[in-house]
Design a protein around this motif. Structure first.
Motif, PDB file in Angstrom:
ATOM      1  N   LYS A  88       0.805  -1.219   0.000  1.00 32.94           N
ATOM      2  CA  LYS A  88       0.000   0.000   0.000  1.00 32.94           C
ATOM      3  C   LYS A  88       0.838   1.270   0.000  1.00 32.94           C
ATOM      4  N   SER A  89       2.077   1.170   0.426  1.00 31.39           N
ATOM      5  CA  SER A  89       2.893   2.354   0.647  1.00 31.39           C
ATOM      6  C   SER A  89       4.321   2.072   0.184  1.00 31.39           C
ATOM      7  N   PRO A  90       4.961   2.997  -0.517  1.00 32.60           N
ATOM      8  CA  PRO A  90       6.298   2.724  -1.051  1.00 32.60           C
ATOM      9  C   PRO A  90       7.354   2.612   0.041  1.00 32.60           C
ATOM     10  N   PHE A  91       8.354   1.783  -0.233  1.00 33.67           N
ATOM     11  CA  PHE A  91       9.514   1.635   0.642  1.00 33.67           C
ATOM     12  C   PHE A  91      10.763   2.042  -0.133  1.00 33.67           C
ATOM     13  N   PHE A  92      11.667   2.692   0.593  1.00 32.11           N
ATOM     14  CA  PHE A  92      12.941   3.080   0.018  1.00 32.11           C
ATOM     15  C   PHE A  92      14.056   2.628   0.963  1.00 32.11           C
ATOM     16  N   ALA A  93      15.215   2.378   0.409  1.00 38.46           N
ATOM     17  CA  ALA A  93      16.381   1.965   1.202  1.00 38.46           C
ATOM     18  C   ALA A  93      17.453   3.030   1.103  1.00 38.46           C
ATOM     19  N   MET A  94      18.122   3.274   2.208  1.00 42.53           N
ATOM     20  CA  MET A  94      19.231   4.218   2.247  1.00 42.53           C
ATOM     21  C   MET A  94      20.495   3.482   2.667  1.00 42.53           C
ATOM     22  N   PRO A  95      21.439   3.288   1.754  1.00 38.31           N
ATOM     23  CA  PRO A  95      22.711   2.691   2.160  1.00 38.31           C
ATOM     24  C   PRO A  95      23.433   3.609   3.147  1.00 38.31           C
ATOM     25  N   PHE A  96      23.658   3.108   4.337  1.00 35.46           N
ATOM     26  CA  PHE A  96      24.271   3.908   5.402  1.00 35.46           C
ATOM     27  C   PHE A  96      25.743   4.130   5.119  1.00 35.46           C
ATOM     28  N   THR A  97      26.174   5.378   5.249  1.00 40.53           N
ATOM     29  CA  THR A  97      27.577   5.724   5.100  1.00 40.53           C
ATOM     30  C   THR A  97      28.195   5.857   6.476  1.00 40.53           C
ATOM     31  N   GLY A  98      28.909   4.845   6.914  1.00 40.91           N
ATOM     32  CA  GLY A  98      29.516   4.825   8.234  1.00 40.91           C
ATOM     33  C   GLY A  98      29.800   3.401   8.651  1.00 40.91           C
ATOM     34  N   SER A  99      30.015   3.198   9.939  1.00 41.05           N
ATOM     35  CA  SER A  99      30.303   1.864  10.483  1.00 41.05           C
ATOM     36  C   SER A  99      29.213   1.466  11.469  1.00 41.05           C
ATOM     37  N   THR A 100      28.815   0.204  11.414  1.00 41.40           N
ATOM     38  CA  THR A 100      27.775  -0.328  12.303  1.00 41.40           C
ATOM     39  C   THR A 100      28.370  -1.435  13.163  1.00 41.40           C
ATOM     40  N   TYR A 101      28.006  -1.428  14.440  1.00 40.07           N
ATOM     41  CA  TYR A 101      28.492  -2.446  15.374  1.00 40.07           C
ATOM     42  C   TYR A 101      27.286  -3.109  16.039  1.00 40.07           C
ATOM     43  N   ASP A 102      27.194  -4.414  15.890  1.00 36.76           N
ATOM     44  CA  ASP A 102      26.105  -5.178  16.488  1.00 36.76           C
ATOM     45  C   ASP A 102      26.478  -5.499  17.929  1.00 36.76           C
ATOM     46  N   CYS A 103      25.987  -4.687  18.851  1.00 36.44           N
ATOM     47  CA  CYS A 103      26.317  -4.867  20.261  1.00 36.44           C
ATOM     48  C   CYS A 103      25.468  -5.939  20.921  1.00 36.44           C
ATOM     49  N   GLY A 104      24.643  -6.625  20.141  1.00 29.17           N
ATOM     50  CA  GLY A 104      23.955  -7.798  20.650  1.00 29.17           C
ATOM     51  C   GLY A 104      24.814  -9.046  20.557  1.00 29.17           C
TER      52      GLY A 104
END
Length: 293
Positions: free
Chosen positions: A242-258
């Motif tokens: 029903k509603s459009p989705f867009f993706a944004m490639p993140f510019t940076g570093s991600t850390y999974d603290c889980g």
């Protein structure tokens, strides 16, 4: 006209079993990266992006999160009496404005989708952000701020994404890549943990969302999915119709603290980014590595 994103939901009801025994009496979100809890980094990312109302979906034994974002009169008085004004200023700088934080409880661990649904009355009929507290980002401009820039041009729903190796798609929720938009692309499909070779791309959802409020009514009737839990991805698939989705490639570093390895990597990365800590820490790291070579 796109409606402004004023509210953010933080699902912090998880048990943190991967960090036992450390999380037996302490929420995993309060584990520290250098000198501040993980949840503080995520909160500051949201505040930087212009969020005005911070909604925490908590569970049992999470009251320390509420205490962390509250004024501690005795501590403030002690710091003032001892002349520790730099520490006092740092504490005041991390405090939310009065009345800007709300808490609701997820009584049962029924999944991420259910946790988001628990915030429905506080979200109301507004688009909102979701920030998974396990994921902390490091970049000159925060991940949610980058997403806000895309949202201002596209509206709809936004997910942050990053690229993984093609053979690792089975670990993540993967999106299909459509036409480009400014700083992002249109999402053509969403698949939860596809087998290598069957994924529509190697872009995985990395823990930040901007969602339209209609997702709440979908979650209300969402059947349990993978793991017997109410999955946010399942509701997003319905919303996508029903509603459009867009993706944004993140510019940076991600850390999974889980995950323990991600948590330790975050401590190293953020320590090395601190001018007051980095020189001595680098020397200590070199010493540790040389002794294990």
């Amino acid at each position: 006209m796109t409606r402004r994103i004023r509210k953010a939901v933080f699902p912090v009801a998880g048990l943190g079993t991967r960090f036992l025994p450390a999380t037996k009496a302490m929420p995993k979100e309060m584990l520290t990266v250098v000198d501040r809890p993980v949840i503080q980094y995520v909160f500051e990312e949201a505040r930087e992006a212009g969020i005005e109302h911070f909604i925490f979906v908590t569970g049992r034994n999470k009251s320390v999160i509420e205490d962390h974002f509250d004024v501690q009169v005795e501590l403030r008085d002690t710091l003032a009496k001892r002349g520790k004004f730099a520490e006092l200023e740092a504490l005041d700088g991390q405090m939310p404005e009065a009345g800007s934080v709300s808490y609701t409880r997820q009584q049962e661990p029924l999944g991420l989708g259910h946790a988001i649904w628990c915030a429905r009355e506080m979200v109301g009929d507004e688009p909102f952000a979701v920030l998974l507290p396990d994921m902390i980002m490091q970049a000159p401009k925060g991940c949610l701020s980058q997403m806000m820039d895309v949202y201002a041009k596209t509206g709809g729903n936004i997910v942050s994404v990053e690229e993984c190796a093609p053979e690792e798609t089975s670990k993540y929720g993967i999106v299909g890549k459509g036409d480009d938009v400014p700083n992002g692309f249109e999402v053509t499909a969403m698949v939860e943990k596809p087998a290598p070779g069957t994924a529509p791309s190697n872009f995985y959802i990395s823990g930040r969302y901007i969602l339209q409020p209609e997702v709440m009514s979908i979650l209300e009737n969402q059947a349990a999915g993978a793991g017997g839990e109410i999955q946010l991805t399942d509701a997003m698939l319905t919303l996508h119709e029903k509603s459009p989705f867009f993706a944004m490639p993140f510019t940076g570093s991600t850390y999974d603290c889980g995950a323990k390895s991600g948590f330790l990597a975050a401590n190293v990365a953020f320590a090395l980014s601190r001018p007051d800590i980095a020189p001595g820490f680098q020397e200590a790291l070199r010493d540790i590595i040389s002794r294990r070579a």
